[in-house]
Design a protein around this motif. Structure first.
Motif, PDB file in Angstrom:
ATOM      1  N   ASP A 140       6.559  -7.054   1.131  1.00 20.12           N
ATOM      2  CA  ASP A 140       6.067  -6.417   2.361  1.00 20.12           C
ATOM      3  C   ASP A 140       5.923  -4.905   2.210  1.00 20.12           C
ATOM      4  N   HIS A 141       6.844  -4.302   1.454  1.00 19.24           N
ATOM      5  CA  HIS A 141       6.711  -2.851   1.272  1.00 19.24           C
ATOM      6  C   HIS A 141       5.495  -2.512   0.429  1.00 19.24           C
ATOM      7  N   SER A 142       5.142  -3.379  -0.514  1.00 15.78           N
ATOM      8  CA  SER A 142       3.977  -3.088  -1.357  1.00 15.78           C
ATOM      9  C   SER A 142       2.673  -3.233  -0.571  1.00 15.78           C
ATOM     10  N   LEU A 143       2.739  -4.005   0.540  1.00 12.88           N
ATOM     11  CA  LEU A 143       1.542  -4.210   1.363  1.00 12.88           C
ATOM     12  C   LEU A 143       1.626  -3.402   2.657  1.00 12.88           C
ATOM     13  N   GLY A 144       2.533  -2.447   2.668  1.00 12.55           N
ATOM     14  CA  GLY A 144       2.840  -1.705   3.897  1.00 12.55           C
ATOM     15  C   GLY A 144       1.671  -0.949   4.503  1.00 12.55           C
ATOM     16  N   GLY A 145       0.600  -0.769   3.760  1.00 14.74           N
ATOM     17  CA  GLY A 145      -0.541  -0.036   4.303  1.00 14.74           C
ATOM     18  C   GLY A 145      -1.428  -0.858   5.207  1.00 14.74           C
ATOM     19  N   TRP A 146      -1.076  -2.122   5.406  1.00 18.62           N
ATOM     20  CA  TRP A 146      -2.044  -2.990   6.082  1.00 18.62           C
ATOM     21  C   TRP A 146      -2.288  -2.641   7.531  1.00 18.62           C
ATOM     22  N   HIS A 147      -1.296  -2.043   8.214  1.00 21.36           N
ATOM     23  CA  HIS A 147      -1.533  -1.677   9.616  1.00 21.36           C
ATOM     24  C   HIS A 147      -2.577  -0.572   9.724  1.00 21.36           C
ATOM     25  N   LEU A 148      -2.471   0.384   8.809  1.00 16.86           N
ATOM     26  CA  LEU A 148      -3.449   1.476   8.817  1.00 16.86           C
ATOM     27  C   LEU A 148      -4.834   0.962   8.429  1.00 16.86           C
TER      28      LEU A 148
ATOM     29  N   ALA B 236      -5.304  -5.087  -1.730  1.00 17.80           N
ATOM     30  CA  ALA B 236      -3.956  -5.654  -1.594  1.00 17.80           C
ATOM     31  C   ALA B 236      -3.365  -5.956  -2.970  1.00 17.80           C
ATOM     32  N   PHE B 237      -4.169  -6.458  -3.879  1.00 18.27           N
ATOM     33  CA  PHE B 237      -3.690  -6.711  -5.244  1.00 18.27           C
ATOM     34  C   PHE B 237      -3.279  -5.405  -5.923  1.00 18.27           C
ATOM     35  N   ILE B 238      -4.125  -4.394  -5.783  1.00 20.23           N
ATOM     36  CA  ILE B 238      -3.806  -3.091  -6.401  1.00 20.23           C
ATOM     37  C   ILE B 238      -2.496  -2.559  -5.815  1.00 20.23           C
ATOM     38  N   GLY B 239      -2.384  -2.623  -4.497  1.00 19.05           N
ATOM     39  CA  GLY B 239      -1.182  -2.136  -3.840  1.00 19.05           C
ATOM     40  C   GLY B 239       0.048  -2.903  -4.302  1.00 19.05           C
ATOM     41  N   PHE B 240      -0.076  -4.222  -4.356  1.00 18.28           N
ATOM     42  CA  PHE B 240       1.046  -5.058  -4.754  1.00 18.28           C
ATOM     43  C   PHE B 240       1.469  -4.759  -6.195  1.00 18.28           C
ATOM     44  N   LEU B 241       0.492  -4.801  -7.093  1.00 19.38           N
ATOM     45  CA  LEU B 241       0.814  -4.618  -8.512  1.00 19.38           C
ATOM     46  C   LEU B 241       1.301  -3.202  -8.785  1.00 19.38           C
ATOM     47  N   GLY B 242       0.666  -2.232  -8.147  1.00 16.27           N
ATOM     48  CA  GLY B 242       1.073  -0.843  -8.333  1.00 16.27           C
ATOM     49  C   GLY B 242       2.505  -0.643  -7.866  1.00 16.27           C
ATOM     50  N   ALA B 243       2.809  -1.191  -6.688  1.00 14.04           N
ATOM     51  CA  ALA B 243       4.157  -1.029  -6.142  1.00 14.04           C
ATOM     52  C   ALA B 243       5.187  -1.735  -7.013  1.00 14.04           C
TER      53      ALA B 243
ATOM     54  N   LEU C 151       3.793 -11.951  -9.123  1.00  8.47           N
ATOM     55  CA  LEU C 151       2.804 -12.575  -8.241  1.00  8.47           C
ATOM     56  C   LEU C 151       3.216 -13.991  -7.854  1.00  8.47           C
ATOM     57  N   GLY C 152       3.991 -14.612  -8.764  1.00 12.61           N
ATOM     58  CA  GLY C 152       4.391 -15.985  -8.514  1.00 12.61           C
ATOM     59  C   GLY C 152       5.589 -16.112  -7.574  1.00 12.61           C
ATOM     60  N   ALA C 153       6.137 -14.991  -7.136  1.00 12.12           N
ATOM     61  CA  ALA C 153       7.297 -15.050  -6.241  1.00 12.12           C
ATOM     62  C   ALA C 153       6.915 -15.753  -4.944  1.00 12.12           C
ATOM     63  N   PRO C 154       7.887 -16.378  -4.276  1.00 12.97           N
ATOM     64  CA  PRO C 154       7.575 -17.066  -3.030  1.00 12.97           C
ATOM     65  C   PRO C 154       6.899 -16.123  -2.043  1.00 12.97           C
ATOM     66  N   HIS C 155       5.859 -16.572  -1.399  1.00 10.82           N
ATOM     67  CA  HIS C 155       5.118 -15.838  -0.357  1.00 10.82           C
ATOM     68  C   HIS C 155       4.275 -14.671  -0.879  1.00 10.82           C
ATOM     69  N   ALA C 156       4.376 -14.313  -2.161  1.00 13.43           N
ATOM     70  CA  ALA C 156       3.676 -13.106  -2.617  1.00 13.43           C
ATOM     71  C   ALA C 156       2.161 -13.264  -2.488  1.00 13.43           C
ATOM     72  N   LEU C 157       1.606 -14.296  -3.086  1.00 18.81           N
ATOM     73  CA  LEU C 157       0.151 -14.487  -3.010  1.00 18.81           C
ATOM     74  C   LEU C 157      -0.296 -14.765  -1.573  1.00 18.81           C
TER      75      LEU C 157
END
Lengths: 274, 321
Positions: free
Chosen positions: A78-86, A141-148, A161-167
């Protein structure tokens, strides 16, 4: 000037008419030939791709000051995707403006004269805008996730990426933002004013939840899962929300809302004077 | 060919257009004349399917605009109200419109050249002057090489050269056998451009005629300005033969009900010297007054407030020739 004499117009009348693919082509051109659109999409992309890694960077740099409990509550997905509200806000505003910008400038009259059945204009806008948003947001979202995750790796709190709920969360963020954008295109069609359309979005997503909160808690709890904001949030985060439907269940409900708003928009678009 | 039958549009309580019936034939420039607020723009919007009629029909080549499968190839339109996104370049505006019909880029380049916008076509429309905006509108109207062209106040914002340009363009289009329908609130503009005239006031048909007879009808009651050292004597003489004189501030007389010839002849017969004798131009307001006066008598049986000839003083919008 060039044509004071009577003009020579070529008589090319292959009477091929307006088709949905052609209107889509036209809306594609319209989308990319406005500076404001390109900026908004760029902003949404940067927010989605960049904010997660930035959050990760801040958390890692403060690692030594974090309590043990704080370290445990770091949610790397969730922190890696934290930009989604903006990103959602930028896409929502742009969604409203794809329609209201045409009403505001009068362009809508040209659009309707070219496609007098009108509905193809709405379908084409929804389709082009949704497709562009979805692709951009999936990539971001992929860039954000992988970068984070690369940054989280410093203190081994990263996940794969294979972690539960990640994809599910990565695609969820993109899908929710896209559906929000589509809903806002429809809202813009209904309201026809930029300010009004954005106000409506803010009202539904930010004010309505606050209003429900001040209701008696039994009522509030009963209403909570049905709020568009709640319904749409589940799919976009890994951490389950309290008092809400399942991620996909909530998203299905949100898509239902979007469809309902779109139907209203279509009826009004067809009926009203332009 | 544009056919309007019993066309009526009410906006709430306001009657914009009431029971209009007329036909615009191919091969002519047909002027649509009426003061600001007479319902010209509304009529055109109804023809173009932008507004829904309350009653009646408007068809282009026998079909309602909404039912045309390739509207831009059949009807080109220039609206009075802005119809361009100011953030887009003129070229991209035209391109987006062309793409709805599969019209090739080559044609976009052609119409850009045709209206003389090559140098600014790649710039944002927001920076266009009024005249450049009108040229862009004309380019959009001609994009599909349509057989029918509808233009609402095309001369607005154009300089004299631009007005001459559009006049020749429209005459050329009509000469090619196209249907050209243009509105204006300026009678002088119509005199020079149109072959036929459809005149409306207060949303109703006032005249459906050719330009020459309309001007003749409108000019019939035009006043005459006359200056004489014996103004009082002259006023008496003119009053005796049915003229009505009004003293102007500079001492001249404004004579109603007599032609310049009648005034000059009467003065000569009485040996009264004239220092000036000028037939005054009919203002649009005068023209509407004189034409609609007949309608009042003709339609006296209509209910109060529904008469086409109700006072039109507000209609002329101060336009003087």
């Amino acid at each position: 000037m060039s044509a004071t004499a009577s003009p020579e117009l070529p008589r090319e009348r292959a009477l091929q008419g307006v088709t949905l693919p052609r209107v889509i082509r036209s809306e594609w051109t319209k989308l990319w030939t406005l500076r404001s659109t390109r900026w908004s999409l760029f902003l949404a992309f940067v927010a989605q791709a960049g904010l997660g890694p930035l959050i990760a960077l801040i958390e890692m740099s403060r690692w030594s000051q974090l309590s043990l409990q704080q370290r445990f509550t770091i949610n790397p997905i969730d922190h890696s995707l934290g930009g989604w509200h903006l990103a959602q806000l930028a896409v929502a505003i742009l969604g409203v403006m794809t329609m209201t910008g045409e009403y505001h400038t009068g362009m809508i009259r040209s659009s309707f004269m070219a496609a007098p059945k009108r509905l193809p204009v709405l379908w084409a806008k929804l389709l082009v805008f949704s497709a562009v948003t979805l692709v951009l947001m999936v990539v971001a979202a992929f860039i954000g996730f992988l970068g984070a995750q690369a940054i989280f790796a410093e203190h081994h709190v990263n996940v794969a990426l294979g972690a539960p709920h990640a994809l599910r969360a990565i695609f969820g963020v993109a899908l929710v933002i896209t559906a929000t954008g589509a809903m806002c295109v429809a809202l813009g069609t209904i309201v026809r004013r930029t300010a009004g359309g954005i106000a409506l979005f803010v009202g539904v997503f930010f004010v309505l939840p606050g209003l429900v909160d001040i209701l008696p808690s039994a009522t509030a709890n009963a209403l909570q899962p049905y709020l568009p904001s709640t319904a749409s949030t589940g799919l976009a985060q890994a951490l389950a929300q309290p008092n809400s439907f399942t991620p996909w269940g909530g998203f299905a409900l949100f898509c239902g809302y979007t469809a309902a708003v779109t139907v209203i928009a279509a009826v009004l678009l067809k009926r009203r004077d332009a | 060919m544009i056919e309007v039958r019993g066309l009526t549009k009410h906006y709430g309580d306001r009657i914009a257009v009431e029971d209009l019936t007329f036909t615009v034939e191919p091969g002519f420039v047909t002027g649509f004349l009426g003061p600001n607020g007479a319902g010209k723009s509304t009529t055109m919007r109804l023809i173009l399917g932008l507004d829904r009629p309350t009653r009646g029909t408007a068809t282009v080549n026998g079909r309602a605009y909404q039912d045309l499968s390739a509207p831009l190839r059949e009807v080109g339109a220039l609206l009075e109200a802005r119809a361009v996104h100011t953030g887009r370049s003129g070229y991209n505006h035209l391109l987006a419109l062309a793409q709805t019909h599969g019209i090739p880029r080559r044609r976009v380049d052609e119409v850009v050249a045709l209206v003389g916008l090559e140098s600014v076509a790649r710039k944002r429309v927001g920076g266009f002057s009024l005249g450049m905006g009108q040229r862009l509108g004309v380019a959009a109207a001609l994009l599909g090489d349509p057989a029918t062209v509808v233009l609402d106040e095309p001369a607005n914002g154009l300089d004299p050269e631009g007005i001459r340009w559009i006049r020749n363009l429209l005459k050329g289009l009509a000469a090619e056998g196209r249907t050209v329908f243009l509105s204006s609130h300026l009678m002088s503009e119509m005199e020079q451009t149109a072959d036929r005239l459809i005149v409306i006031g207060r949303g109703r048909l006032v005249a459906d005629t050719d330009v020459a007879s309309f001007v003749a009808q409108a000019s019939a009651g035009a006043p005459v300005r006359v200056r004489s050292p014996a103004a009082d004597a002259l006023a008496g003489v003119l009053g005796g033969i049915g003229g009505r004189c009004e003293q102007l501030e500079d001492g001249a007389l404004k004579v109603f009900g007599l032609s310049a010839e009648q005034v000059g002849d009467a003065a000569a017969a009485q040996g009264i010297a004239l220092h000036e004798l000028t037939p005054l131009q009919v203002t649009l307001e005068d023209a509407f007054m004189s034409i609609t006066k007949d309608l009042v008598e003709y339609h006296e049986s209509l209910p109060e407030g529904e008469q086409p000839g109700v006072p039109l003083a507000t209609l002329a919008d101060g336009e003087q020739q």
